[in-house]
Design an enzyme around this catalytic site. Structure first.
Site, PDB file in Angstrom:
ATOM      1  N   SER A   8       0.841  -1.195   0.000  1.00 45.19           N
ATOM      2  CA  SER A   8       0.000   0.000   0.000  1.00 45.19           C
ATOM      3  C   SER A   8       0.876   1.245   0.000  1.00 45.19           C
ATOM      4  O   SER A   8       1.635   1.481   0.950  1.00 45.19           O
ATOM      5  CB  SER A   8      -0.885   0.002   1.241  1.00 45.19           C
ATOM      6  OG  SER A   8      -1.484   1.275   1.358  1.00 45.19           O
ATOM      7  N   HIS A  31      -1.087  -1.309  -4.254  1.00 46.58           N
ATOM      8  CA  HIS A  31      -2.376  -0.964  -3.653  1.00 46.58           C
ATOM      9  C   HIS A  31      -2.478   0.553  -3.501  1.00 46.58           C
ATOM     10  O   HIS A  31      -1.630   1.185  -2.865  1.00 46.58           O
ATOM     11  CB  HIS A  31      -2.481  -1.659  -2.294  1.00 46.58           C
ATOM     12  CG  HIS A  31      -3.801  -1.552  -1.613  1.00 46.58           C
ATOM     13  ND1 HIS A  31      -4.885  -2.322  -1.962  1.00 46.58           N
ATOM     14  CD2 HIS A  31      -4.222  -0.764  -0.600  1.00 46.58           C
ATOM     15  CE1 HIS A  31      -5.912  -2.029  -1.175  1.00 46.58           C
ATOM     16  NE2 HIS A  31      -5.545  -1.066  -0.349  1.00 46.58           N
ATOM     17  N   ASP A  33      -4.739   3.540  -2.171  1.00 41.82           N
ATOM     18  CA  ASP A  33      -5.841   3.873  -1.258  1.00 41.82           C
ATOM     19  C   ASP A  33      -6.396   5.261  -1.563  1.00 41.82           C
ATOM     20  O   ASP A  33      -5.719   6.265  -1.377  1.00 41.82           O
ATOM     21  CB  ASP A  33      -5.345   3.842   0.196  1.00 41.82           C
ATOM     22  CG  ASP A  33      -5.145   2.429   0.712  1.00 41.82           C
ATOM     23  OD1 ASP A  33      -6.089   1.623   0.590  1.00 41.82           O
ATOM     24  OD2 ASP A  33      -4.049   2.145   1.225  1.00 41.82           O
ATOM     25  N   MET A  35      -9.065   7.981  -0.457  1.00 46.43           N
ATOM     26  CA  MET A  35      -9.914   8.374   0.688  1.00 46.43           C
ATOM     27  C   MET A  35     -10.447   9.782   0.463  1.00 46.43           C
ATOM     28  O   MET A  35      -9.707  10.651   0.002  1.00 46.43           O
ATOM     29  CB  MET A  35      -9.086   8.363   1.976  1.00 46.43           C
ATOM     30  CG  MET A  35      -8.407   7.039   2.264  1.00 46.43           C
ATOM     31  SD  MET A  35      -7.626   7.100   3.884  1.00 46.43           S
ATOM     32  CE  MET A  35      -6.717   5.549   3.866  1.00 46.43           C
ATOM     33  N   HIS A  64      -8.229   0.818  -4.168  1.00 48.54           N
ATOM     34  CA  HIS A  64      -9.154   0.607  -3.040  1.00 48.54           C
ATOM     35  C   HIS A  64      -9.840   1.936  -2.750  1.00 48.54           C
ATOM     36  O   HIS A  64      -9.225   2.860  -2.220  1.00 48.54           O
ATOM     37  CB  HIS A  64      -8.347   0.112  -1.832  1.00 48.54           C
ATOM     38  CG  HIS A  64      -9.154  -0.069  -0.582  1.00 48.54           C
ATOM     39  ND1 HIS A  64      -8.578  -0.188   0.669  1.00 48.54           N
ATOM     40  CD2 HIS A  64     -10.507  -0.154  -0.375  1.00 48.54           C
ATOM     41  CE1 HIS A  64      -9.526  -0.341   1.583  1.00 48.54           C
ATOM     42  NE2 HIS A  64     -10.697  -0.313   0.988  1.00 48.54           N
ATOM     43  N   MET A  66     -12.067   4.162  -0.744  1.00 45.81           N
ATOM     44  CA  MET A  66     -12.742   4.400   0.543  1.00 45.81           C
ATOM     45  C   MET A  66     -13.458   5.741   0.413  1.00 45.81           C
ATOM     46  O   MET A  66     -13.046   6.758   0.980  1.00 45.81           O
ATOM     47  CB  MET A  66     -11.703   4.399   1.668  1.00 45.81           C
ATOM     48  CG  MET A  66     -11.219   2.992   2.009  1.00 45.81           C
ATOM     49  SD  MET A  66      -9.677   2.991   2.918  1.00 45.81           S
ATOM     50  CE  MET A  66      -8.539   3.187   1.548  1.00 45.81           C
ATOM     51  N   MET A 135     -11.567  -6.120   5.231  1.00 45.24           N
ATOM     52  CA  MET A 135     -10.758  -5.160   5.977  1.00 45.24           C
ATOM     53  C   MET A 135     -10.426  -5.745   7.338  1.00 45.24           C
ATOM     54  O   MET A 135     -11.314  -6.159   8.083  1.00 45.24           O
ATOM     55  CB  MET A 135     -11.518  -3.838   6.156  1.00 45.24           C
ATOM     56  CG  MET A 135     -11.634  -2.990   4.897  1.00 45.24           C
ATOM     57  SD  MET A 135     -10.058  -2.549   4.123  1.00 45.24           S
ATOM     58  CE  MET A 135      -9.261  -1.606   5.420  1.00 45.24           C
ATOM     59  N   ASP A 173      -6.534  -6.499   4.242  1.00 45.31           N
ATOM     60  CA  ASP A 173      -5.908  -5.165   4.241  1.00 45.31           C
ATOM     61  C   ASP A 173      -5.985  -4.570   5.643  1.00 45.31           C
ATOM     62  O   ASP A 173      -7.080  -4.351   6.161  1.00 45.31           O
ATOM     63  CB  ASP A 173      -6.665  -4.282   3.229  1.00 45.31           C
ATOM     64  CG  ASP A 173      -6.096  -2.876   3.105  1.00 45.31           C
ATOM     65  OD1 ASP A 173      -5.021  -2.609   3.657  1.00 45.31           O
ATOM     66  OD2 ASP A 173      -6.756  -2.055   2.416  1.00 45.31           O
TER      67      ASP A 173
HETATM   68  C1  DX5 Z   1      -6.322   1.468   5.504  1.00 44.32           C
HETATM   69  C2  DX5 Z   1      -5.858   1.174   4.111  1.00 44.32           C
HETATM   70  C3  DX5 Z   1      -4.727   0.228   4.056  1.00 44.32           C
HETATM   71  C4  DX5 Z   1      -3.473   0.699   4.759  1.00 44.32           C
HETATM   72  C5  DX5 Z   1      -2.808  -0.486   5.357  1.00 44.32           C
HETATM   73  O1  DX5 Z   1      -7.532   2.129   5.460  1.00 44.32           O
HETATM   74  O2  DX5 Z   1      -6.896   0.629   3.331  1.00 44.32           O
HETATM   75  O3  DX5 Z   1      -4.441  -0.142   2.723  1.00 44.32           O
HETATM   76  O4  DX5 Z   1      -2.565   1.333   3.915  1.00 44.32           O
HETATM   77  O5  DX5 Z   1      -1.717  -0.058   6.097  1.00 44.32           O
HETATM   78  P1  DX5 Z   1      -0.963  -1.006   7.108  1.00 44.32           P
HETATM   79  O6  DX5 Z   1      -0.442  -2.170   6.334  1.00 44.32           O
HETATM   80  O7  DX5 Z   1       0.108  -0.140   7.665  1.00 44.32           O
HETATM   81  O8  DX5 Z   1      -1.972  -1.427   8.150  1.00 44.32           O
HETATM   82 ZN    ZN Z   2      -6.439  -0.265   1.396  1.00 43.37          ZN
END
Ligand code: DX5
Ligand code: ZN
Length: 219
Positions: A8, A31, A33, A35, A64, A66, A135, A173
């Protein structure tokens, strides 16, 4: 079973994504993310950055989302060339319709479940998805601790996928380390997102360690 490692870039240096992508060349996916400060209380970046990452990355983008209203925004990521686009079950108005749209645009369609979201309503919809993301932390931030109480959900998914004969990837994840990856692999995961545990230290070494740990325990 094939083990896939998807670092990620939430844990990478946001001012040096090109260099950071170069550090994870041995990964299977990257990956990404997204947000929006509404679905989760944190903000990263959106489509413009993803388009640039798509140009720069030698490995496929595992997006991903969110975000609220993925029905409206997710297709743009597929159009940008993302290999997979995963949206949250809790945010989608028409999960099946959206998954079909993503597939029609050439992306793998993924559905993500927050730790407290039940998997039961989605088991009969498995043919509509290419991957399911369980998750293992509350979405929003990297560096949190793995929630082991999510593992029965993964076991249930693995049973259903095996029974159906479908090739649906089961992704985890959040809080994935060389230790927790074993628990997740045993429960049935095959695709592992890891932020902190990849980018802290030497990513190539960390990816190899995670891969080996999972491979010994995957179904
Ligand atoms: C959290 C993200 C993850 C995050 C995981 O909301 O979706 O992808 O980057 O990070 P680690 O591996 O540090 O928990
Ligand atoms: Zn993620």
């Amino acid at each position: 079973m094939t083990v896939r490692i998807s670092p990620s870039i939430l844990a990478a240096d946001f001012a040096n994504f090109e260099r950071e992508l170069g550090r994870i060349a041995t990964a299977d996916l990257v990956h990404v993310d997204i947000m929006d400060n509404h679905f989760v209380p944190n903000l990263t970046f959106g489509l413009t950055m993803t388009e640039r990452l798509q140009e720069l990355s030698a490995i496929p983008l595992d997006v991903h989302l969110m975000i609220d209203d993925p029905d409206r925004w997710a297709p743009g990521y597929a159009e940008a060339g993302a290999y997979s686009v995963t949206f949250h079950a809790e945010a989608a108005a028409d999960a099946v319709g959206l998954a079909r749209r993503l597939r029609s645009l050439g992306a793998r369609a993924g559905i993500a479940l927050k730790p407290d979201t039940s998997v039961e309503p989605y088991l009969e919809l498995l043919p509509e998805f290419d991957q399911v993301l369980v998750m293992t932390v509350e979405p929003g931030f990297g560096g949190q601790s793995f929630i082991e109480a999510t593992m029965p959900k993964l076991q249930r998914l693995r049973e259903s996928v095996t029974a159906s004969g479908l090739d649906v990837w089961l992704q985890v994840d959040g809080g994935i380390t060389a230790e927790t990856i074993v628990t997740a692999a045993e429960a049935g995961a095959d695709t592992f997102v890891a932020g902190s545990s990849v980018f802290r230290g030497d990513p190539v070494e960390n990816i190899a360690t995670l891969r080996a740990a999972a491979a010994g325990h995957a179904h």
